[in-house]
Design an enzyme around this catalytic site. Sequence first.
Site, PDB file in Angstrom:
ATOM      1  N   ASP A  16      33.741  31.682   3.622  1.00 32.86           N
ATOM      2  CA  ASP A  16      34.561  30.511   3.300  1.00 32.86           C
ATOM      3  C   ASP A  16      35.888  30.531   4.063  1.00 32.86           C
ATOM      4  OD1 ASP A  16      35.284  28.177   2.049  1.00 32.86           O
ATOM      5  OD2 ASP A  16      35.795  29.113   0.144  1.00 32.86           O
ATOM      6  N   ASN A  64      26.465  20.900   1.067  1.00 29.45           N
ATOM      7  CA  ASN A  64      27.212  20.702   2.322  1.00 29.45           C
ATOM      8  C   ASN A  64      26.826  19.416   3.066  1.00 29.45           C
ATOM      9  OD1 ASN A  64      27.490  24.255   3.125  1.00 29.45           O
ATOM     10  ND2 ASN A  64      28.982  22.909   2.146  1.00 29.45           N
TER      11      ASN A  64
HETATM   12  C1  FPP Z   1      32.759  27.375   4.816  1.00 23.72           C
HETATM   13  O1  FPP Z   1      34.040  27.073   5.329  1.00 23.72           O
HETATM   14  C2  FPP Z   1      31.774  27.477   5.885  1.00 23.72           C
HETATM   15  C3  FPP Z   1      30.657  26.709   6.023  1.00 23.72           C
HETATM   16  C4  FPP Z   1      30.275  25.647   5.102  1.00 23.72           C
HETATM   17  C5  FPP Z   1      29.747  26.883   7.171  1.00 23.72           C
HETATM   18  C6  FPP Z   1      29.457  28.288   7.580  1.00 23.72           C
HETATM   19  C7  FPP Z   1      29.191  28.309   9.020  1.00 23.72           C
HETATM   20  C8  FPP Z   1      29.509  29.308   9.861  1.00 23.72           C
HETATM   21  C9  FPP Z   1      30.078  30.597   9.458  1.00 23.72           C
HETATM   22  C10 FPP Z   1      29.347  29.156  11.339  1.00 23.72           C
HETATM   23  C11 FPP Z   1      28.057  28.654  11.803  1.00 23.72           C
HETATM   24  C12 FPP Z   1      26.969  29.592  11.655  1.00 23.72           C
HETATM   25  C13 FPP Z   1      25.759  29.195  11.236  1.00 23.72           C
HETATM   26  C14 FPP Z   1      24.667  30.202  11.077  1.00 23.72           C
HETATM   27  C15 FPP Z   1      25.467  27.782  10.892  1.00 23.72           C
HETATM   28  P1  FPP Z   1      34.705  25.694   4.927  1.00 23.72           P
HETATM   29  O2  FPP Z   1      34.361  24.698   5.976  1.00 23.72           O
HETATM   30  O3  FPP Z   1      34.284  25.319   3.542  1.00 23.72           O
HETATM   31  O4  FPP Z   1      36.219  26.045   4.999  1.00 23.72           O
HETATM   32  P2  FPP Z   1      37.397  25.399   4.121  1.00 23.72           P
HETATM   33  O5  FPP Z   1      37.096  25.719   2.679  1.00 23.72           O
HETATM   34  O6  FPP Z   1      38.611  26.101   4.630  1.00 23.72           O
HETATM   35  O7  FPP Z   1      37.390  23.926   4.420  1.00 23.72           O
END
Ligand code: FPP
Length: 236
Positions: A16, A64
């Site tokens: 996250d 998501n």
């Molecule tokens: C959460 O951060 C992250 C995600 C929903 C996506 C995870 C994706 C990756 C680590 C990179 C891509 C790799 C693959 C395998 C698809 P957030 O966007 O919720 O962050 P925030 O809470 O700060 O907005």
Amino acid sequence: MLDFARIPAHVALVMDGNGRWAAKRGLPRLSGHNAGMAAMKKIVERASQLGVRHLTVYAFSTENWKRGGDEVSGIFRLLILYVDRELAELHGNNVKVHILGDYGKLPPDAVASLEKSLETTKGNTGMQFNIALNYGSRLEILRGARALAEKVASGRMDADGIDEAAMSDSLYTAGMPDPDLVIRTSGERRLSNFLLWQSAYSEFVFSDALWPDFGPDEFDRAIEEYQGRARRFGGR
Ligand code: FPP
């Protein structure tokens, strides 16, 4: 100090903070996911080196899809890029890729890329890298419950046979050990519909680092914290 004799068999990660990492730098959210992908690559390598048997990452949840279409398609593009760039190395390191979730609903090019990674690594005997994609734990439990109900309705199983083992076997994680350790980054302290059944006795470690800043040193520290905990599984 890390105790190499007591490395957790299964570590699960809620990656996250990509969006906040990007916002802090005035960058688009996708730059955060790109940096998150680089962080994920390093953690996969570290976990495999340490002898973790299962590493499970929450890459895309059933919730998501609510994000903007550009962000969603960007995450899938990154996923394809990750497989293209890393598959040879994952395979070389004897890592076996496995997907948790209803990944057939992803765009066809992402599905094809994932299937290639499954096919290439299916005989590998090293760490199993479980990527949760279009994964939601409540839906997973419902699917499992329905599958068991169908077995009972068709006479293939007695209702009495629905025990913890039968339920565990009807989840995406069938055959895997439950996670010993669940790590969530970015200071949030929620499970967010991740491995609800499987984490009944897991230890939780929360890191304030945003996911792109979570490196192998932070990973080692989380395992040290886990090793300092006394697990009783409900006993004394
Ligand atoms: C959460 O951060 C992250 C995600 C929903 C996506 C995870 C994706 C990756 C680590 C990179 C891509 C790799 C693959 C395998 C698809 P957030 O966007 O919720 O962050 P925030 O809470 O700060 O907005």
